[in-house]
Write an enzyme that holds these catalytic residues in place. Structure first.
Site, PDB file in Angstrom:
ATOM      1  N   GLN A 141      -7.134   3.511   9.883  1.00 42.06           N
ATOM      2  CA  GLN A 141      -6.921   2.601  11.024  1.00 42.06           C
ATOM      3  C   GLN A 141      -7.550   3.146  12.311  1.00 42.06           C
ATOM      4  OE1 GLN A 141      -4.207  -0.259  10.088  1.00 42.06           O
ATOM      5  NE2 GLN A 141      -5.587   0.495   8.517  1.00 42.06           N
ATOM      6  N   PHE A 179      -6.348  -6.860   8.006  1.00 45.42           N
ATOM      7  CA  PHE A 179      -6.123  -8.047   7.169  1.00 45.42           C
ATOM      8  C   PHE A 179      -5.087  -9.019   7.738  1.00 45.42           C
ATOM      9  CE2 PHE A 179      -7.021  -4.476   4.068  1.00 45.42           C
ATOM     10  CZ  PHE A 179      -8.375  -4.768   3.960  1.00 45.42           C
ATOM     11  N   GLY A 183       0.845  -1.198   0.000  1.00 45.30           N
ATOM     12  CA  GLY A 183       0.000   0.000   0.000  1.00 45.30           C
ATOM     13  C   GLY A 183       0.879   1.246   0.000  1.00 45.30           C
ATOM     14  N   ASN A 201      -6.168   9.851   8.774  1.00 44.94           N
ATOM     15  CA  ASN A 201      -7.236   9.793   9.786  1.00 44.94           C
ATOM     16  C   ASN A 201      -7.749  11.201  10.089  1.00 44.94           C
ATOM     17  OD1 ASN A 201      -7.562   6.918  10.879  1.00 44.94           O
ATOM     18  ND2 ASN A 201      -5.344   7.152  10.842  1.00 44.94           N
ATOM     19  N   LYS A 237      -2.241   6.524  18.647  1.00 52.58           N
ATOM     20  CA  LYS A 237      -2.197   7.901  18.120  1.00 52.58           C
ATOM     21  C   LYS A 237      -3.217   8.088  16.995  1.00 52.58           C
ATOM     22  CE  LYS A 237      -0.096   6.908  14.134  1.00 52.58           C
ATOM     23  NZ  LYS A 237      -0.503   7.306  12.782  1.00 52.58           N
TER      24      LYS A 237
HETATM   25  N1  LIG Z   1       0.496   5.411   4.885  1.00 52.64           N
HETATM   26  C1  LIG Z   1       1.223   5.935   5.851  1.00 52.64           C
HETATM   27  O1  LIG Z   1       1.604   7.125   5.824  1.00 52.64           O
HETATM   28  C2  LIG Z   1       1.643   5.092   7.011  1.00 52.64           C
HETATM   29  C3  LIG Z   1       0.997   3.917   7.313  1.00 52.64           C
HETATM   30  N2  LIG Z   1       1.399   3.173   8.396  1.00 52.64           N
HETATM   31  C4  LIG Z   1       0.729   1.927   8.744  1.00 52.64           C
HETATM   32  O2  LIG Z   1       1.119   0.894   7.847  1.00 52.64           O
HETATM   33  C5  LIG Z   1       0.053  -0.037   7.673  1.00 52.64           C
HETATM   34  C6  LIG Z   1      -0.197  -0.232   6.197  1.00 52.64           C
HETATM   35  O3  LIG Z   1      -0.574   0.996   5.641  1.00 52.64           O
HETATM   36  P1  LIG Z   1      -0.449   1.353   4.084  1.00 52.64           P
HETATM   37  O4  LIG Z   1       0.691   0.652   3.451  1.00 52.64           O
HETATM   38  O5  LIG Z   1      -0.477   2.840   4.027  1.00 52.64           O
HETATM   39  O6  LIG Z   1      -1.783   0.697   3.475  1.00 52.64           O
HETATM   40  P2  LIG Z   1      -2.950   1.463   2.679  1.00 52.64           P
HETATM   41  O7  LIG Z   1      -3.716   2.312   3.609  1.00 52.64           O
HETATM   42  O8  LIG Z   1      -2.357   2.100   1.477  1.00 52.64           O
HETATM   43  O9  LIG Z   1      -3.922   0.255   2.275  1.00 52.64           O
HETATM   44  C7  LIG Z   1      -4.041  -0.243   1.007  1.00 52.64           C
HETATM   45  C8  LIG Z   1      -3.384  -1.598   0.921  1.00 52.64           C
HETATM   46  O10 LIG Z   1      -4.266  -2.604   1.451  1.00 52.64           O
HETATM   47  C9  LIG Z   1      -4.311  -3.667   0.532  1.00 52.64           C
HETATM   48  N3  LIG Z   1      -5.518  -4.473   0.696  1.00 52.64           N
HETATM   49  C10 LIG Z   1      -6.792  -4.162   0.354  1.00 52.64           C
HETATM   50  N4  LIG Z   1      -7.612  -5.201   0.621  1.00 52.64           N
HETATM   51  C11 LIG Z   1      -6.823  -6.172   1.156  1.00 52.64           C
HETATM   52  C12 LIG Z   1      -7.072  -7.475   1.643  1.00 52.64           C
HETATM   53  N5  LIG Z   1      -8.302  -7.980   1.668  1.00 52.64           N
HETATM   54  N6  LIG Z   1      -6.040  -8.194   2.131  1.00 52.64           N
HETATM   55  C13 LIG Z   1      -4.788  -7.693   2.146  1.00 52.64           C
HETATM   56  N7  LIG Z   1      -4.484  -6.462   1.694  1.00 52.64           N
HETATM   57  C14 LIG Z   1      -5.498  -5.715   1.202  1.00 52.64           C
HETATM   58  C15 LIG Z   1      -4.256  -2.980  -0.815  1.00 52.64           C
HETATM   59  O11 LIG Z   1      -3.920  -3.897  -1.804  1.00 52.64           O
HETATM   60  C16 LIG Z   1      -3.158  -1.967  -0.547  1.00 52.64           C
HETATM   61  O12 LIG Z   1      -1.888  -2.566  -0.698  1.00 52.64           O
HETATM   62  C17 LIG Z   1      -1.143   0.524   8.444  1.00 52.64           C
HETATM   63  O13 LIG Z   1      -1.238  -0.107   9.694  1.00 52.64           O
HETATM   64  C18 LIG Z   1      -0.788   1.992   8.652  1.00 52.64           C
HETATM   65  O14 LIG Z   1      -1.318   2.538   9.846  1.00 52.64           O
HETATM   66  C19 LIG Z   1       2.446   3.546   9.170  1.00 52.64           C
HETATM   67  C20 LIG Z   1       3.137   4.694   8.898  1.00 52.64           C
HETATM   68  C21 LIG Z   1       2.792   5.548   7.804  1.00 52.64           C
HETATM   69  O1  LIG Z   2       1.057   6.666  10.759  1.00 50.95           O
HETATM   70  C1  LIG Z   2       1.123   7.625  10.027  1.00 50.95           C
HETATM   71  C2  LIG Z   2       2.215   8.608  10.086  1.00 50.95           C
HETATM   72  O2  LIG Z   2       3.250   8.196  10.952  1.00 50.95           O
HETATM   73  C3  LIG Z   2       0.056   7.867   9.012  1.00 50.95           C
HETATM   74  O3  LIG Z   2      -1.123   8.153   9.641  1.00 50.95           O
HETATM   75  P1  LIG Z   2      -2.489   8.080   8.824  1.00 50.95           P
HETATM   76  O4  LIG Z   2      -2.831   6.628   8.681  1.00 50.95           O
HETATM   77  O5  LIG Z   2      -3.481   8.857   9.643  1.00 50.95           O
HETATM   78  O6  LIG Z   2      -2.198   8.742   7.519  1.00 50.95           O
END
Ligand SMILES: NC(=O)C1=CN([C@@H]2O[C@H](COP(=O)(O)OP(=O)(O)OC[C@H]3O[C@@H](n4cnc5c(N)ncnc54)[C@H](O)[C@@H]3O)[C@@H](O)[C@H]2O)C=CC1
Ligand SMILES: O=C(CO)COP(=O)(O)O
EC number: 1.1.1.8
Length: 351
Positions: A300, A98, A13, A272, A205
């Site tokens: 989330q 997931f 993602g 969020n 957070k």
């Molecule tokens: N995006 C950000 O800025 C940050 C995100 N995180 C954390 O990292 C984790 C992942 O976040 P992101 O990579 O941003 O994901 P994302 O919010 O971009 O979610 C989309 C992802 O979920 C996948 N997806 C959709 N349906 C699915 C299913 N049924 N099974 C498995 N995967 C599926 C999609 O294919 C895509 O790869 C979360 O817990 C988030 O809180 C942590 C720091 C920064």
């Molecule tokens: O965890 C994050 C930044 O550290 C991203 O937060 P959001 O999922 O609210 O974009």
């Protein structure tokens, strides 16, 4: 000489792709790691083409991290079992919703001496209680799992804008290796031992960020947001002490990037916050707004508020966590969003 360790990024993602970008560049210049990185992609069609094919041909995840090239040595793989089967280091970066399904599919498919690190911000709630996501992975796969959490908005990290992050790891050697895998000039890593605290900070957070978004949407200013951040941090500390009673919880960990810094960045720049702001302004449902505003990315915060609420209700502690509780009730029980301010005004911290 030890065999170079193969790395697999489980997820692709917004954050998953930004992490694959860092890891792909780092393994190329470090002989401790195999020069190719597998990235598991939950397959979907984008503009009529398979996302894996687009990533492998154009070296860009055009849906979840558009505008940022992935290094050529990051290979997108649609079959989860195939992606993880040769990996020594498994990096879990998927929305927390997931994790069960993904771990179930991985069972029996990974190397017995593999180890993991979770980048997932969230908790797991089931009839057996509230659990850290790292514990779900550990229990299902029988591997050791560290965590990486910090003030790391994915798009900014991908742009190479400087930030810090925190690895929570109990094993010194593994911590050192994971730091080598992750650190760059723009992404500075601190390793701490209190992995549970690091992880719970990353989950909680997001609840506070939803509250900050409500305040923005209601037209309040920066002073109000600072109050939400402060009160939210107090609830985060109190909840961590409650949840991690068996482990040490030192104030110093909240001063790492995973604590106060992540709370601040998410309350200003996170998804969020953005969706909660639109919710307060428009009165439309979170589900609808998530679909419309996030192009497949996942929130989330609301789910985490619901998961935390179950534990607080069971322990009859809701009155000690009014901010967490108000976010839950506004998101899921039809409580008017305008109530959020009275919750902050009447917070027990002021009595
Ligand atoms: N995006 C950000 O800025 C940050 C995100 N995180 C954390 O990292 C984790 C992942 O976040 P992101 O990579 O941003 O994901 P994302 O919010 O971009 O979610 C989309 C992802 O979920 C996948 N997806 C959709 N349906 C699915 C299913 N049924 N099974 C498995 N995967 C599926 C999609 O294919 C895509 O790869 C979360 O817990 C988030 O809180 C942590 C720091 C920064
Ligand atoms: O965890 C994050 C930044 O550290 C991203 O937060 P959001 O999922 O609210 O974009």
């Amino acid at each position: 000489m030890t065999t170079p360790k193969k790395v697999c990024v489980v997820g692709s993602g917004n954050w998953g792709s930004a992490i694959a970008r860092i890891v792909g560049l780092n393994v190329e210049r470090n002989s401790k790691f195999h020069p190719t990185v597998a990235m598991w992609v939950f397959e979907e069609l984008v503009n009529g083409r398979k996302l894996t094919e687009i990533i492998n041909a154009e070296h860009e995840n055009i849906k979840y991290l558009p505008g940022h090239k992935l290094p050529d040595n990051v290979v997108a793989v649609a079959d989860l079992s195939e992606a993880v089967s040769h990996a020594d280091v498994l990096l879990f970066v998927i929305p927390h919703q997931f994790i069960h399904k993904v771990c179930d599919t991985m069972q029996g498919k990974i190397k017995p001496d593999a180890f993991g690190m979770s980048f997932i911000k969230g908790v797991d709630e089931s009839p057996s209680g509230l659990k850290l996501i790292s514990a779900v992975i550990r229990d299902k796969l029988g591997i050791s799992v560290s965590v990486l959490m910090g003030a790391n908005i994915a798009n900014e990290v991908a742009e190479g804008k400087f930030c810090e992050t925190t690895i929570g790891c109990k094993d010194k050697d593994q911590g050192t290796l994971l730091k080598e895998l992750m650190q760059t000039d723009h992404f500075r890593v601190t390793v701490v031992e209190e992995a549970e605290v690091v992880e719970i900070c990353g989950a909680l957070k997001n609840i506070v960020a939803v509250g900050a978004g409500f305040c923005d949407g209601l037209g309040f200013g920066d002073n109000t947001k600072a109050a939400v951040i402060r009160l939210g941090l107090m609830e985060m500390v109190a909840f961590t002490r409650l949840f991690c009673s068996a482990h040490s919880v030192s104030p110093a960990t909240f001063l790492e990037s995973c604590g106060i810094a992540d709370l601040i960045t998410t309350c200003y720049g996170g998804r969020n916050r953005r969706v909660a702001d639109a919710f307060a302004r428009t009165g439309r449902s979170l589900e609808e707004l998530e679909k419309e505003m996030m192009n497949g990315q996942k929130l989330q915060g609301p789910a985490t508020a619901a998961e935390v609420h179950v534990l607080l209700e069971q322990k009859a502690l809701l009155d000690q966590f009014p901010l967490f509780n108000a976010v839950y009730e506004i998101c899921f029980e039809g409580r008017p969003v305008t109530d959020f301010i009275s919750c902050v005004q009447n917070h027990p911290a002021h009595l």
